[in-house]
Design a protein around this motif. Sequence first.
Motif, PDB file in Angstrom:
ATOM      1  N   MET A   1     -28.860  19.920 -63.413  1.00  0.00           N
ATOM      2  CA  MET A   1     -27.422  20.785 -63.420  1.00  0.00           C
ATOM      3  C   MET A   1     -27.179  21.628 -62.463  1.00  0.00           C
ATOM      4  SD  MET A   1     -24.554  21.174 -65.108  1.00  0.00           S
ATOM      5  CE  MET A   1     -23.403  22.151 -65.395  1.00  0.00           C
ATOM      6  N   ARG A   2     -28.047  22.446 -61.967  1.00  0.00           N
ATOM      7  CA  ARG A   2     -28.132  23.741 -60.935  1.00  0.00           C
ATOM      8  C   ARG A   2     -28.027  22.953 -59.538  1.00  0.00           C
ATOM      9  NH1 ARG A   2     -30.850  29.157 -60.377  1.00  0.00           N
ATOM     10  NH2 ARG A   2     -30.823  29.296 -58.254  1.00  0.00           N
ATOM     11  N   LYS A   3     -28.593  21.698 -59.527  1.00  0.00           N
ATOM     12  CA  LYS A   3     -28.665  21.099 -58.107  1.00  0.00           C
ATOM     13  C   LYS A   3     -27.366  20.413 -57.850  1.00  0.00           C
ATOM     14  CE  LYS A   3     -31.583  18.203 -55.106  1.00  0.00           C
ATOM     15  NZ  LYS A   3     -32.839  17.537 -55.179  1.00  0.00           N
ATOM     16  N   THR A   4     -26.671  19.891 -59.134  1.00  0.00           N
ATOM     17  CA  THR A   4     -25.128  19.410 -58.833  1.00  0.00           C
ATOM     18  C   THR A   4     -24.448  20.347 -58.426  1.00  0.00           C
ATOM     19  OG1 THR A   4     -26.148  17.569 -60.641  1.00  0.00           O
ATOM     20  CG2 THR A   4     -23.631  17.869 -60.129  1.00  0.00           C
ATOM     21  N   LEU A   5     -24.387  21.453 -59.126  1.00  0.00           N
ATOM     22  CA  LEU A   5     -23.598  22.753 -58.981  1.00  0.00           C
ATOM     23  C   LEU A   5     -23.755  22.827 -57.377  1.00  0.00           C
ATOM     24  CD1 LEU A   5     -23.289  24.755 -61.975  1.00  0.00           C
ATOM     25  CD2 LEU A   5     -21.344  24.019 -60.622  1.00  0.00           C
ATOM     26  N   LEU A   6     -24.997  22.918 -57.076  1.00  0.00           N
ATOM     27  CA  LEU A   6     -25.311  23.539 -55.586  1.00  0.00           C
ATOM     28  C   LEU A   6     -24.496  22.767 -54.645  1.00  0.00           C
ATOM     29  CD1 LEU A   6     -26.793  25.535 -53.915  1.00  0.00           C
ATOM     30  CD2 LEU A   6     -28.886  24.050 -54.124  1.00  0.00           C
ATOM     31  N   TYR A   7     -24.231  21.183 -54.883  1.00  0.00           N
ATOM     32  CA  TYR A   7     -23.573  20.378 -53.852  1.00  0.00           C
ATOM     33  C   TYR A   7     -22.097  20.480 -54.273  1.00  0.00           C
ATOM     34  CZ  TYR A   7     -28.277  19.176 -52.160  1.00  0.00           C
ATOM     35  OH  TYR A   7     -29.669  19.017 -51.848  1.00  0.00           O
ATOM     36  N   ALA A   8     -21.753  20.386 -55.515  1.00  0.00           N
ATOM     37  CA  ALA A   8     -20.514  20.106 -55.936  1.00  0.00           C
ATOM     38  C   ALA A   8     -19.578  21.377 -55.304  1.00  0.00           C
ATOM     39  CB  ALA A   8     -20.166  20.124 -57.442  1.00  0.00           C
ATOM     40  N   VAL A   9     -19.727  22.537 -55.584  1.00  0.00           N
ATOM     41  CA  VAL A   9     -19.017  23.609 -55.274  1.00  0.00           C
ATOM     42  C   VAL A   9     -18.711  23.572 -53.880  1.00  0.00           C
ATOM     43  CG1 VAL A   9     -18.958  26.128 -55.095  1.00  0.00           C
ATOM     44  CG2 VAL A   9     -19.693  24.899 -57.242  1.00  0.00           C
ATOM     45  N   PRO A  10     -19.484  23.661 -53.031  1.00  0.00           N
ATOM     46  CA  PRO A  10     -19.090  23.547 -51.304  1.00  0.00           C
ATOM     47  C   PRO A  10     -18.529  22.399 -50.932  1.00  0.00           C
ATOM     48  CG  PRO A  10     -21.822  23.842 -51.554  1.00  0.00           C
ATOM     49  CD  PRO A  10     -21.204  23.722 -52.859  1.00  0.00           C
ATOM     50  N   VAL A  11     -18.898  21.197 -51.578  1.00  0.00           N
ATOM     51  CA  VAL A  11     -18.009  19.813 -51.284  1.00  0.00           C
ATOM     52  C   VAL A  11     -16.495  20.089 -51.718  1.00  0.00           C
ATOM     53  CG1 VAL A  11     -17.828  17.551 -51.814  1.00  0.00           C
ATOM     54  CG2 VAL A  11     -20.043  18.448 -51.005  1.00  0.00           C
ATOM     55  N   THR A  12     -16.578  20.618 -52.863  1.00  0.00           N
ATOM     56  CA  THR A  12     -15.041  20.730 -53.480  1.00  0.00           C
ATOM     57  C   THR A  12     -14.335  21.767 -52.688  1.00  0.00           C
ATOM     58  OG1 THR A  12     -16.016  20.206 -55.768  1.00  0.00           O
ATOM     59  CG2 THR A  12     -13.678  21.370 -55.379  1.00  0.00           C
ATOM     60  N   PHE A  13     -15.026  22.794 -52.219  1.00  0.00           N
ATOM     61  CA  PHE A  13     -14.421  23.487 -51.257  1.00  0.00           C
ATOM     62  C   PHE A  13     -13.807  23.093 -50.018  1.00  0.00           C
ATOM     63  CE2 PHE A  13     -14.535  26.973 -48.166  1.00  0.00           C
ATOM     64  CZ  PHE A  13     -13.358  27.721 -48.440  1.00  0.00           C
ATOM     65  N   ILE A  14     -14.572  22.440 -49.451  1.00  0.00           N
ATOM     66  CA  ILE A  14     -14.330  21.781 -48.103  1.00  0.00           C
ATOM     67  C   ILE A  14     -13.292  20.711 -48.335  1.00  0.00           C
ATOM     68  CG2 ILE A  14     -15.232  20.098 -46.543  1.00  0.00           C
ATOM     69  CD1 ILE A  14     -18.152  21.992 -46.751  1.00  0.00           C
TER      70      ILE A  14
END
Length: 120
Positions: A1-14
């Motif tokens: 879960m934490r690893k998913t958030l680690l990638y999902a937040v920056p990708v979503t922002f970009i």
Amino acid sequence: MRKTLLYAVPVTFILVSLTLMISGGWLKEPMGDQDELLKSVQNIEQHVKRNEWQEAKREHTYTKKAWTIVSKRIQYSVGKESLSEVSQILSRMEGAIEANDANVTLVEAYSFYELWENLG
């Protein structure tokens, strides 16, 4: 879960940032009766060609309000210089309308059309 958030937040922002930056073309289009900027400048042009200066003044008042709305929408997707240039064109147009100078008003209207076409 934490690893998913680690990638999902920056990708979503970009993705959101890129979408916002390239959206100027459709954000400049009217989204209601309050922001029909291009139509308003076209109306000013028609009023000036018919020497209807009071109607041109009224339409220009609407144009300034519409530009305020549109400029807030597109400020992140177009350059600051373009926003400033549109504001300057509308100000010069207002002065020309006050002076009842059809030539300058039409020159500014056509300058606006060119800039509007390339905006976004």
